[in-house]
Design an enzyme around this catalytic site. Structure first.
Site, short mmCIF file in Angstrom:
data_model
loop_
_atom_site.label_atom_id
_atom_site.label_comp_id
_atom_site.label_asym_id
_atom_site.label_seq_id
_atom_site.Cartn_x
_atom_site.Cartn_y
_atom_site.Cartn_z
N GLY A 1 -11.78 2.59 4.33
CA GLY A 1 -10.83 1.74 3.64
C GLY A 1 -9.99 2.49 2.61
N HIS A 2 -9.02 1.77 2.07
CA HIS A 2 -8.04 2.38 1.15
C HIS A 2 -8.70 2.89 -0.12
CE1 HIS A 2 -7.10 -1.71 -1.02
NE2 HIS A 2 -8.37 -1.61 -0.68
N ASN A 3 -8.20 4.05 -0.57
CA ASN A 3 -8.63 4.68 -1.81
C ASN A 3 -10.08 5.14 -1.83
OD1 ASN A 3 -6.29 2.60 -2.96
ND2 ASN A 3 -6.22 4.67 -3.79
N GLN B 1 0.87 -1.18 0.00
CA GLN B 1 0.00 0.00 0.00
C GLN B 1 0.91 1.23 0.00
OE1 GLN B 1 -3.71 -0.71 0.29
NE2 GLN B 1 -2.69 -2.57 -0.42
N SER C 1 -12.03 1.83 -2.07
CA SER C 1 -12.35 2.44 -3.36
C SER C 1 -13.81 2.86 -3.48
CB SER C 1 -11.98 1.49 -4.51
OG SER C 1 -10.60 1.19 -4.47
#
Length: 332
Positions: free
Chosen positions: A242-244, A201, A262
């Site tokens: 969460g990521h993005n 990441q 995302s």
């Protein structure tokens, strides 16, 4: 102890005083617990009935309140009692925790870090290489800010918070205790030879201006680029982002909610407590996700969804009514 006359309080609220009291007001308190020297609030007509048994000496009320305050008691009528309440609470707010010195000697600050004017850093903090902390920021004890992060002006970071490398926090933000910004996103892929392979990441997190993030919440770094939380967002305690994810401006995310990776969220979105949102979903401007809902598909702008899985509110209520009717018929 702070104390104010009803007239002094109204100078701030700019409302209309109904009734009269000579009692000095020493604190705000809820209706059921207030005493004669305290001021309370009535923001909805359904709470009018509580005034008769309340011992409060005064109350800030909405203009549509129809009851009278009574002898030696007063109302301040305003357009919005909830907003006026915030002004009264600020008036009586106790001072913030004291710093004996602006930069505590036990704080570890890398020599390449930039600490601007008026910054306060408490004991046990770690400020890593090339960090920049803007004017008048307050860093409470045991905060970790790692390499190349930036902290905006007037931002407050409470104890135990960790901000990992290359993340950026805007101006006038508040990060409550034990927030984590920039932890690795949850990225793994199965491999027949190596089991679950960790996906690096390598992105970061960008937090806008005037954002507040509640205690024990986590905003994961992006896998490629940035996880973004837009200006003015308010995130409750124990929330996972969460990521993005890309969250627009002035969104509200209530406690125990979880956003997978995302997700794109527009401006002014409200997500109720304990809601879950599937990865790669888009939620349009002004949409509302009811508490406890499970979002598995895109939500158009302005729509309200409920249930698990979440559907448009009107359809959810119809489904629940049918289920209730079926359950009642099965008992016959």
């Amino acid at each position: 102890m702070k104390s104010y006359t009803i007239e002094e309080i109204n100078e701030i609220l700019k409302g209309e005083i109904i009734g009269n009291t000579t009692q000095k007001i020493t604190a705000p308190e809820q209706l059921e617990m207030a005493n004669i020297s305290e001021i309370s609030f009535i923001g909805n007509k359904k709470y009018e009935k509580l005034w008769a048994t309340s011992k409060a000496g005064a109350a800030v009320v909405n203009k549509d309140i129809s009851i009278e305050p009574g002898e030696n008691r007063a109302f301040i009528k305003v357009k919005n009692a909830d907003l006026a309440m915030s002004q009264v609470l600020e008036l009586f707010a106790p001072p913030a925790p004291i710093f004996a010195v602006d930069i505590h000697p036990t704080a570890v600050i890398d020599q390449s870090a930039t600490v601007c004017n008026g910054v306060r850093i408490g004991p046990g903090c770690y400020i890593g290489p090339k960090v920049v902390i803007g004017d008048n920021a307050t860093i409470y004890p045991n905060v970790t800010i790692m390499d190349e992060c930036t902290i905006g002006k007037n931002t407050t970071i409470w104890p135990g918070t960790v901000i990992r490398e290359r993340c950026h926090i805007g101006n006038d933000c508040i990060l409550h205790p034990n927030v984590t910004i920039g932890a690795d996103g949850f990225g793994f892929r199965p491999d027949p030879e190596r089991g679950l392979v960790k996906i690096p990441q390598i992105g970061n997190v960008i937090i806008g201006n005037s954002v507040e993030i509640g205690a024990n919440s986590c905003v994961d770094r992006g896998k490629f680029s940035s996880t973004i939380v837009g200006d003015g967002c308010k995130v409750d305690n124990i929330v996972q982002i969460g990521h993005n994810c890309n969250i627009g401006k002035f969104c509200i995310i209530a406690g125990h909610s979880g956003l997978a990776g995302s997700i794109t969220i527009g401006n002014g979105v409200i997500i109720g407590g304990n809601a879950a949102v599937k990865d790669h979903v888009t939620i349009g401007d002004g949409a509302i996700v009811g508490g406890g809902s499970g979002v598995i598909a895109d939500i158009p702008a302005g729509k309200t969804v409920l249930g698990y899985p979440a559907v448009e509110a009107r359809d959810a209520l119809k489904q629940w009514a049918i289920l209730k009717r079926l359950a009642n018929e099965s008992k016959k």
